[in-house]
Each structure stands twice: as C-alpha cells, then as structure tokens.
Write a protein that holds these residues in place. Structure first.
Motif, short mmCIF file in Angstrom:
data_model
loop_
_atom_site.label_atom_id
_atom_site.label_comp_id
_atom_site.label_asym_id
_atom_site.label_seq_id
_atom_site.Cartn_x
_atom_site.Cartn_y
_atom_site.Cartn_z
N ARG A 32 0.77 -0.86 -0.05
CA ARG A 32 0.32 0.34 0.11
C ARG A 32 1.04 1.27 -0.28
O ARG A 32 0.61 2.24 -0.06
CB ARG A 32 -0.84 0.19 1.15
CG ARG A 32 -1.38 -0.94 1.18
CD ARG A 32 -2.70 -1.13 2.45
NE ARG A 32 -2.01 -1.88 3.63
CZ ARG A 32 -2.16 -2.19 4.95
NH1 ARG A 32 -3.46 -2.13 4.85
NH2 ARG A 32 -1.76 -3.14 5.25
N MET A 33 2.26 0.71 0.40
CA MET A 33 3.35 1.74 0.61
C MET A 33 3.99 2.38 -0.21
O MET A 33 4.90 1.09 0.01
CB MET A 33 2.67 2.27 2.43
CG MET A 33 1.54 3.15 3.02
SD MET A 33 1.67 3.53 4.26
CE MET A 33 0.37 3.94 4.96
N ARG A 34 4.66 3.22 -0.12
CA ARG A 34 6.36 3.58 -1.06
C ARG A 34 7.07 4.37 0.45
O ARG A 34 6.65 5.34 -0.07
CB ARG A 34 6.50 2.96 -2.25
CG ARG A 34 8.11 3.00 -2.62
CD ARG A 34 8.23 3.73 -4.33
NE ARG A 34 8.14 5.19 -4.43
CZ ARG A 34 8.76 5.91 -4.08
NH1 ARG A 34 10.18 5.88 -3.58
NH2 ARG A 34 8.92 7.27 -4.72
N PHE A 35 7.97 3.41 0.90
CA PHE A 35 8.52 4.47 1.74
C PHE A 35 9.89 4.95 1.06
O PHE A 35 10.99 4.36 0.67
CB PHE A 35 9.15 3.60 3.22
CG PHE A 35 8.20 3.13 3.82
CD1 PHE A 35 6.77 3.03 3.84
CD2 PHE A 35 8.91 3.46 5.80
CE1 PHE A 35 6.01 3.07 5.00
CE2 PHE A 35 7.47 2.95 6.56
CZ PHE A 35 5.70 3.37 6.27
N ASP A 36 10.08 6.74 1.51
CA ASP A 36 11.49 7.46 1.25
C ASP A 36 11.89 7.43 2.50
O ASP A 36 11.05 8.95 2.67
CB ASP A 36 10.53 8.31 -0.03
CG ASP A 36 12.07 9.04 -0.60
OD1 ASP A 36 12.83 8.04 -0.61
OD2 ASP A 36 11.02 10.42 -1.59
N TYR A 37 13.16 7.56 2.36
CA TYR A 37 13.28 7.87 4.06
C TYR A 37 14.17 9.33 3.25
O TYR A 37 15.38 9.75 2.52
CB TYR A 37 14.43 7.28 4.46
CG TYR A 37 13.95 5.54 5.06
CD1 TYR A 37 13.15 5.86 6.39
CD2 TYR A 37 13.65 4.57 3.92
CE1 TYR A 37 12.74 3.89 6.53
CE2 TYR A 37 13.22 3.27 3.75
CZ TYR A 37 12.75 3.01 5.31
OH TYR A 37 11.68 2.17 6.03
N VAL A 38 14.60 9.98 4.36
CA VAL A 38 14.50 11.40 4.21
C VAL A 38 15.71 11.46 4.90
O VAL A 38 15.52 10.81 5.80
CB VAL A 38 13.70 12.42 4.77
CG1 VAL A 38 14.66 14.31 4.78
CG2 VAL A 38 12.38 12.59 3.71
N ASP A 39 17.34 11.69 4.21
CA ASP A 39 18.32 11.68 4.75
C ASP A 39 18.28 12.79 5.81
O ASP A 39 17.98 13.99 5.38
CB ASP A 39 19.42 11.21 4.12
CG ASP A 39 20.89 11.43 4.80
OD1 ASP A 39 20.70 11.82 6.08
OD2 ASP A 39 22.25 12.02 3.50
#
Length: 183
Positions: A32-39
């Motif tokens: 359901r979700m795609r995680f995009d990690y913010v550095d």
C-alpha cells in the motif's frame, strides 16, 4: 498505486531502533505504501541566514516531502521529548514563509524505545509541533511500542504476532487517513 511516504527518522544512530522499526513498518505496508527515507544526517540547525544559499540537505528534504503523498515521523524519546533533528526538519520545511512543504500533508507519528512508555511523551510533543506547521496529523490509533527481544529480532524483524497486528492496524488506518486527507 502505492502512496509515497516521506519518512523522517529522529535517530541518526547507525543501529537505530527507530530505523529498524520504520523498516518493519515498511515491510507491513509494502503493498500500500512506498517509503522514501529523508536523510536528516546533514541537516543543519535552522538558520535564517542560510536561505540565501540553502544547503542541499534542506532542498532535498523539501523536494522529497513535496513529492510525497504523506509524511511518517518515527521518533525516539530523549529526555521525554523528540530529538532536535526533527524540530530542525519541521522548521526548514516550513520556510520560507508561504513556501513550506508541510501544509496539508497527511502525517502519522510513531516510535519505539526500550522503555515501557514507548515514546508516548515524545510523540505527543511531536504531534503539537507537526500541527503548528500545518501537517494533517492522524491522532488515532497511536502506535507506542516497547522494543524488546520478545517483539523484535536484532535485524528488526517482527517476532510477535500481536505486535505485527498492532503495527498492521496502524498502517491500515494511516492508509485510510491518506485517502481521506491527501491531495
């Protein structure tokens, strides 16, 4: 199509429990979700003087949030509060005035700690800060989890079925929150 989630993790530590927890949530949310990690590791303390030539970490933060459907803040609890790096991220993202990246974005807040209260106090403070920059914050269900060997493996895998269900329920509600409040 899965929602894109900008994930902010308040712990910069290499072996961060909160990073492992976020990755466990990502596994549960994968369909359901795609995680995009913010550095956040290079994000400076907020300094108005830097707007003449903003650091790449600031513009990168804003770009990832603007490109996302929602925001997930995963915070540890330091001295009954959330860490300064989260506050700096919220401040940088809210500026310059009228050009903030947070306004109207659906947001959920969670975190883990080995302590019994599972970041409950830090999450409460984070919720207030997130509301002040106009994030649309999910209030229920809250996800406070104590990190221990009965619930999680050293690699961050979820060992306990009840914990996995609790995390899954949180993700299900977050998906509904995004659907309801997303643009």
């Amino acid at each position: 199509m899965p929602a894109t989630i900008a994930v902010l993790i308040g712990s910069l530590r290499k072996g961060s429990l909160n990073r492992k927890f976020a990755q466990a949530l990502e596994g549960i949310a994968a369909d359901r979700m795609r995680f995009d990690y913010v550095d956040l590791s290079d994000l400076p303390h907020y300094d108005q003087d830097l707007w003449d030539n903003p650091p790449a970490s600031v513009t990168g933060l804003k770009q990832k949030v603007e490109a996302s459907d929602a925001v997930l803040i995963v915070t540890p609890e330091y001295n009954r509060f959330f860490p300064g790096i989260i506050k700096d991220a919220l401040d940088w993202g809210s500026r310059p005035k009228g050009e903030g990246c947070w306004a109207g974005k659906p947001c959920a807040i969670t975190g883990v700690t080995p302590g019994a209260t599972g970041t409950a106090v830090a999450q409460g403070h984070t919720r207030l800060a997130a509301l002040s920059v106009d994030l649309v914050v999910q209030h229920s269900p809250e996800l406070y989890v104590q990190w221990n060997d009965e619930r999680f493996g050293d690699d961050g895998s979820v060992k306990n079925d009840q914990t996995r269900k609790f995390m899954g329920d949180f993700i299900t509600k977050f998906a509904a929150w995004i659907e309801k409040h997303g643009n």
